[in-house]
Design an enzyme around this catalytic site. Structure first.
Site, PDB file in Angstrom:
ATOM      1  N   TYR A  86       0.823  -1.210   0.000  1.00  0.00           N
ATOM      2  CA  TYR A  86       0.000   0.000   0.000  1.00  0.00           C
ATOM      3  C   TYR A  86       0.859   1.264   0.000  1.00  0.00           C
ATOM      4  CZ  TYR A  86      -4.691  -1.939   0.843  1.00  0.00           C
ATOM      5  OH  TYR A  86      -5.906  -2.554   0.720  1.00  0.00           O
ATOM      6  N   LYS A 101       3.028 -15.479   2.162  1.00  0.00           N
ATOM      7  CA  LYS A 101       3.171 -16.191   0.887  1.00  0.00           C
ATOM      8  C   LYS A 101       4.659 -16.498   0.730  1.00  0.00           C
ATOM      9  CE  LYS A 101       1.613 -17.821  -3.022  1.00  0.00           C
ATOM     10  NZ  LYS A 101       0.784 -19.061  -3.079  1.00  0.00           N
ATOM     11  N   ASP A 115      -3.100 -18.367   0.402  1.00  0.00           N
ATOM     12  CA  ASP A 115      -4.120 -19.052  -0.410  1.00  0.00           C
ATOM     13  C   ASP A 115      -4.825 -20.144   0.398  1.00  0.00           C
ATOM     14  OD1 ASP A 115      -1.673 -20.370  -0.433  1.00  0.00           O
ATOM     15  OD2 ASP A 115      -1.745 -20.932  -2.548  1.00  0.00           O
ATOM     16  N   ASP A 151      -6.400  -7.010   4.117  1.00  0.00           N
ATOM     17  CA  ASP A 151      -7.531  -6.329   3.480  1.00  0.00           C
ATOM     18  C   ASP A 151      -8.448  -7.372   2.837  1.00  0.00           C
ATOM     19  OD1 ASP A 151      -9.078  -4.210   2.318  1.00  0.00           O
ATOM     20  OD2 ASP A 151      -8.082  -4.637   0.417  1.00  0.00           O
ATOM     21  N   ASP A 208     -12.404  -9.065   4.339  1.00  0.00           N
ATOM     22  CA  ASP A 208     -13.697  -9.068   3.636  1.00  0.00           C
ATOM     23  C   ASP A 208     -14.259 -10.485   3.576  1.00  0.00           C
ATOM     24  OD1 ASP A 208     -13.455  -6.331   3.138  1.00  0.00           O
ATOM     25  OD2 ASP A 208     -14.241  -6.520   1.101  1.00  0.00           O
TER      26      ASP A 208
END
Ligand code: IPM
Ligand code: MG
Length: 355
Positions: free
Chosen positions: A136, A186, A218, A242, A246
């Site tokens: 970000y 990851k 994942d 982020d 959700d």
């Protein structure tokens, strides 16, 4: 300080502020509120998404409560001119590096989730998302048009100390919960994640009473749906957090339910610097219709009372009142597939009354 922002942000913060006044009155506290501009409304009124005045007020305030930012008319403009840039700017200006997003299932909402009840019942986790670094904010960044074809660059960067401070926050929280941290990365592909995993493993040694495991992002996306009860504290970097938060919203029944607390360092008074905001966005499709779910914003008030003011009893009173209203079925349309939904204002009034 209140930053209503855009779209339904103004509607849900209005209810949250009512709740704040009520709980303060009941417990004999004084609140003094300032209000500032952030996001699309700030662009319209001042030309930029984060006026200096807003930064100054937020730095002076003991805590900041935000609604949401984002307006569709800015969908096609460059990232640095978008309302969202104001939000990233204030997170950075306040130095709130740990974004706490509790995700739990509510008995009254088990049917509101498209997932099977028996999978989600009993879910109770907190996602700790790093909020001041990663892709970000990393540089170099930009769209470069100087070569044979356009080239776009973003950079994911973390230093050891940035990873350490957010990891410590996650371990501290775990000590008061089920004593389990799952760090998500990851590391099978990204060097950035390899450093993340190494530093989190080092920090874990400071907390021998807490168990640490690592999961790839994942796999985590899958496990969140298949086995959400396996998570207690989920620690991850900015963008993964982020996305996963959700996904977590589906477990809670609606993204409108989720509060969040973004915490920085402790002030000399012992209180944490904090920015409190619901996880949901500005929802332009329902803005101005008195339909938005205010529980995420109201829950953010509870988080503010707890973390920035150390007022646990007051926070619990807000959460209890919200849950009572939820159980009574006075909920907005996102939680009510059939029957007459309540309006945003009605839900806020009901919570005020229940305190
Ligand atoms: C969130 C939002 C923000 C983010 C946007 C609005 C910039 O999606 O708080 O989750 O990506 O952090
Ligand atoms: Mg998001």
């Amino acid at each position: 300080m209140i930053l209503p922002g855009d779209g339904i942000g103004t509607e849900v913060t209005r209810e949250a502020v009512k709740v704040l006044h009520r709980v303060a009155g009941k417990f004999g506290h004084q609140v003094s509120l300032s209000e500032g501009l952030l996001g699309g409304i700030a662009i319209h009124k001042t030309g930029g998404p984060l006026p200096q005045e807003t930064v100054d007020l937020a730095l002076k305030a003991d805590a900041t409560l935000m609604g949401a930012v984002g307006l569709p008319e800015f969908d096609n403009v460059a990232p640095e001119k978008r309302p969202e840039r104001g939000l990233l700017g204030i997170r950075k200006a306040l130095g709130v590096y740990a974004n706490l997003r509790p995700v739990r299932s509510y008995k009254a909402l088990l049917d509101a989730s498209p997932l099977k009840k028996e999978l989600i019942d009993g879910t109770d986790m907190i996602i700790v998302r790093e909020l001041n670094g990663g892709i970000y904010y990393g540089t170099p960044r930009g769209i470069f048009e100087d070569g044979p074809e356009p080239r776009a660059v973003n950079t994911m960067v973390y230093t050891r100390s940035e990873i350490q401070r957010v990891a410590r926050m996650a371990f501290h929280l775990a000590q008061n919960r089920c004593k389990k941290v799952t760090s998500v990365d990851k590391s099978n592909v990204l060097e950035n994640s390899q450093l993340w995993r190494r530093v989190v493993t080092e920090v874990a040694k400071e907390f021998p009473d807490v168990t640490l495991d690592h999961l790839l992002v994942d796999t985590t996306a899958m496990q969140l749906i298949l086995n959400p009860r396996r998570f207690d504290v989920l620690l991850t970097e900015n963008m993964f957090g982020d996305i996963l938060s959700d996904e977590g919203a589906v477990l809670a029944g609606s993204i409108g339910m989720l509060p969040s607390a973004s915490i920085g360092d402790r002030k000399p008074s012992g209180a944490w610097v904090g920015l409190y905001e619901p996880v949901h966005g500005s929802a332009p499709d329902i803005a101005g219709q008195n339909k938005a779910n205010p529980f995420g914003a109201i829950g953010s008030v509870a988080a503010m009372l707890e973390y920035s003011f150390g007022l646990r009893e007051e926070a619990a009173a807000v959460n209890r009142a919200a849950e009572a209203v939820l159980n009574s079925g006075r909920v907005t349309a996102d939680l009510k597939p059939s029957g007459k939904p309540a309006t945003t204002t009605e839900v806020g009034d009901a919570v005020v009354q229940a305190i």
